[in-house]
Design a protein around this motif. Structure first.
Motif, PDB file in Angstrom:
ATOM      1  N   VAL A  87      45.633  32.086  41.589  1.00 35.38           N
ATOM      2  CA  VAL A  87      44.276  31.687  40.904  1.00 35.38           C
ATOM      3  C   VAL A  87      44.094  30.522  40.370  1.00 35.38           C
ATOM      4  CG1 VAL A  87      42.496  32.357  39.159  1.00 35.38           C
ATOM      5  CG2 VAL A  87      43.543  34.063  40.594  1.00 35.38           C
ATOM      6  N   LYS A  88      43.125  29.448  40.536  1.00 34.30           N
ATOM      7  CA  LYS A  88      43.452  28.180  39.953  1.00 34.30           C
ATOM      8  C   LYS A  88      42.760  28.266  38.696  1.00 34.30           C
ATOM      9  CE  LYS A  88      43.085  26.097  44.858  1.00 34.30           C
ATOM     10  NZ  LYS A  88      42.483  25.098  45.564  1.00 34.30           N
ATOM     11  N   SER A  89      42.930  27.288  37.873  1.00 35.52           N
ATOM     12  CA  SER A  89      42.346  27.222  36.597  1.00 35.52           C
ATOM     13  C   SER A  89      40.764  26.924  36.526  1.00 35.52           C
ATOM     14  CB  SER A  89      42.939  25.859  35.848  1.00 35.52           C
ATOM     15  OG  SER A  89      42.441  24.805  36.475  1.00 35.52           O
ATOM     16  N   ASP A  90      40.080  26.798  37.820  1.00 37.29           N
ATOM     17  CA  ASP A  90      38.737  26.692  37.478  1.00 37.29           C
ATOM     18  C   ASP A  90      38.169  27.817  38.416  1.00 37.29           C
ATOM     19  OD1 ASP A  90      39.544  25.661  39.941  1.00 37.29           O
ATOM     20  OD2 ASP A  90      37.946  24.048  40.176  1.00 37.29           O
ATOM     21  N   GLN A  91      38.696  28.633  38.764  1.00 29.01           N
ATOM     22  CA  GLN A  91      38.490  29.821  39.570  1.00 29.01           C
ATOM     23  C   GLN A  91      38.216  31.094  38.974  1.00 29.01           C
ATOM     24  OE1 GLN A  91      41.210  30.462  42.875  1.00 29.01           O
ATOM     25  NE2 GLN A  91      39.971  31.765  44.039  1.00 29.01           N
ATOM     26  N   LEU A  92      37.043  31.852  39.451  1.00 29.89           N
ATOM     27  CA  LEU A  92      36.679  33.167  38.914  1.00 29.89           C
ATOM     28  C   LEU A  92      37.551  34.315  39.417  1.00 29.89           C
ATOM     29  CD1 LEU A  92      32.744  32.954  39.398  1.00 29.89           C
ATOM     30  CD2 LEU A  92      34.047  32.592  37.334  1.00 29.89           C
ATOM     31  N   TRP A  93      37.711  35.174  38.273  1.00 30.54           N
ATOM     32  CA  TRP A  93      38.661  36.353  38.589  1.00 30.54           C
ATOM     33  C   TRP A  93      38.197  37.453  37.723  1.00 30.54           C
ATOM     34  CZ3 TRP A  93      42.697  37.970  35.302  1.00 30.54           C
ATOM     35  CH2 TRP A  93      42.875  37.137  34.321  1.00 30.54           C
ATOM     36  N   LEU A  94      38.447  38.856  37.919  1.00 23.26           N
ATOM     37  CA  LEU A  94      38.108  39.782  37.004  1.00 23.26           C
ATOM     38  C   LEU A  94      39.246  40.479  36.357  1.00 23.26           C
ATOM     39  CD1 LEU A  94      35.473  41.420  39.387  1.00 23.26           C
ATOM     40  CD2 LEU A  94      35.042  40.302  37.399  1.00 23.26           C
ATOM     41  N   HIS A  95      39.316  40.881  35.288  1.00 23.19           N
ATOM     42  CA  HIS A  95      39.974  41.735  34.445  1.00 23.19           C
ATOM     43  C   HIS A  95      39.517  42.918  33.917  1.00 23.19           C
ATOM     44  CE1 HIS A  95      43.621  42.104  31.244  1.00 23.19           C
ATOM     45  NE2 HIS A  95      43.554  42.913  31.938  1.00 23.19           N
ATOM     46  N   VAL A  96      39.979  44.189  34.499  1.00 26.70           N
ATOM     47  CA  VAL A  96      39.253  45.280  33.718  1.00 26.70           C
ATOM     48  C   VAL A  96      40.607  46.213  32.889  1.00 26.70           C
ATOM     49  CG1 VAL A  96      38.721  47.762  34.482  1.00 26.70           C
ATOM     50  CG2 VAL A  96      38.141  45.868  35.794  1.00 26.70           C
ATOM     51  N   VAL A  97      40.167  46.345  31.680  1.00 27.96           N
ATOM     52  CA  VAL A  97      41.026  46.959  30.514  1.00 27.96           C
ATOM     53  C   VAL A  97      40.522  48.291  30.563  1.00 27.96           C
ATOM     54  CG1 VAL A  97      41.875  46.803  28.263  1.00 27.96           C
ATOM     55  CG2 VAL A  97      41.381  44.802  29.595  1.00 27.96           C
ATOM     56  N   LYS A  98      41.123  49.350  30.921  1.00 29.01           N
ATOM     57  CA  LYS A  98      40.891  50.911  30.828  1.00 29.01           C
ATOM     58  C   LYS A  98      40.697  51.314  29.414  1.00 29.01           C
ATOM     59  CE  LYS A  98      43.130  53.338  33.922  1.00 29.01           C
ATOM     60  NZ  LYS A  98      44.257  53.829  34.584  1.00 29.01           N
ATOM     61  N   SER A  99      41.449  50.959  28.701  1.00 30.75           N
ATOM     62  CA  SER A  99      41.537  51.672  27.367  1.00 30.75           C
ATOM     63  C   SER A  99      40.178  51.253  26.501  1.00 30.75           C
ATOM     64  CB  SER A  99      42.687  51.373  26.644  1.00 30.75           C
ATOM     65  OG  SER A  99      42.818  49.969  26.455  1.00 30.75           O
ATOM     66  N   SER A 100      39.585  50.075  26.739  1.00 26.72           N
ATOM     67  CA  SER A 100      38.584  49.636  25.892  1.00 26.72           C
ATOM     68  C   SER A 100      37.487  49.676  26.833  1.00 26.72           C
ATOM     69  CB  SER A 100      39.092  48.164  25.378  1.00 26.72           C
ATOM     70  OG  SER A 100      38.893  47.178  26.531  1.00 26.72           O
ATOM     71  N   TYR A 101      37.456  50.065  28.014  1.00 28.74           N
ATOM     72  CA  TYR A 101      36.310  50.203  29.082  1.00 28.74           C
ATOM     73  C   TYR A 101      35.424  48.935  29.117  1.00 28.74           C
ATOM     74  CZ  TYR A 101      37.080  55.012  27.102  1.00 28.74           C
ATOM     75  OH  TYR A 101      37.900  56.145  27.003  1.00 28.74           O
ATOM     76  N   ARG A 102      36.140  47.633  29.321  1.00 24.60           N
ATOM     77  CA  ARG A 102      35.724  46.456  29.371  1.00 24.60           C
ATOM     78  C   ARG A 102      35.946  45.782  30.653  1.00 24.60           C
ATOM     79  NH1 ARG A 102      33.906  44.559  24.415  1.00 24.60           N
ATOM     80  NH2 ARG A 102      32.775  46.400  23.425  1.00 24.60           N
TER      81      ARG A 102
END
Length: 224
Positions: A87-102
């Motif tokens: 992943v480059k510094s200007d690229q979009l990506w997703l992070h799912v945190v299960k414990s906080s439902y975010r």
């Protein structure tokens, strides 16, 4: 014609003298009293102090009891994660945190958007098919499918439920498991809970927003 001088007795003369003295005394006393009243100085009245007033106390509005105050959930603090490999510094990506439902949409290390989600009904790493756990790890977007006509039978006796996946199904490439994705829901009240069979569930209007930014091959990190 000659008049004779009238003679008064001694007793008459004494009586007249006494009366004359009494009348003179009374007249003098009355005159003196009247003169004294006219010339006496006017007595000053003592000054009248205004009534003292107690200082007004400031109005104090009592605070509501603790149990009646609205509770505000603190915003979870999230340390900027390391960029996934590739992943480059200007690229979009997703992070799912299960414990906080975010679910966080990142551009490099900067958060672009935050979404509330629902996750698998059971905790922990996925162990087997049908265990209702959301797998953790680093995955990628495999496919973006229109799912508005899809149904799902949740086994609650109500049969197939239309719109169970919302308008889109963002399928993830999760080695060892199939059918895991990010999708919408027919039940927006379920967002923020552990309820799914393993997928990531979103509100439909937010899924429409996310769909415009995802792409095949996009990195998706899921953590506890």
């Amino acid at each position: 014609m000659l008049y004779e001088k009238r003679k008064f007795s001694l007793w008459s003369k004494l009586t007249g003298l006494v009366l004359l003295v009494i009348v003179g005394f009374i007249t003098g006393y009355v005159g003196y009293t009247y003169y004294r009243d006219l010339t006496a100085p006017v007595r000053e009245m003592p000054p009248v102090s205004p009534p003292t007033q107690e200082p007004e106390e400031p109005l104090v509005v009592p605070e509501p009891p603790e149990e009646s105050r609205p509770l505000q959930a603190p915003e979870p603090q999230l340390s900027p994660p390391s960029l996934p490999d590739g992943v480059k510094s200007d690229q979009l990506w997703l992070h799912v945190v299960k414990s906080s439902y975010r679910m966080y949409l990142y551009r490099g290390r900067k958060v672009e958007r935050l979404f509330d989600v629902a996750v698998g009904a059971d905790e922990g790493q996925k162990q087997r098919v049908g265990d209702n756990r959301t797998p953790t790890g680093v995955f990628t977007v495999q496919q973006i499918q229109r799912s508005s006509s899809w149904t799902c039978d949740f086994g609650d006796g109500n049969g197939p439920t239309p719109g169970a996946y919302g308008p889109w199904f963002i399928r993830l490439k999760t080695p060892g498991w199939s059918g895991i994705g990010i999708h919408g829901t027919h039940d927006p009240n379920s967002i923020g809970t552990m309820i799914t069979q393993g997928c990531i569930r979103m509100r439909n209007h937010e899924l429409e927003e996310l769909k415009k930014m995802v792409f095949v091959g996009m990195k998706v990190v899921i953590s506890e």
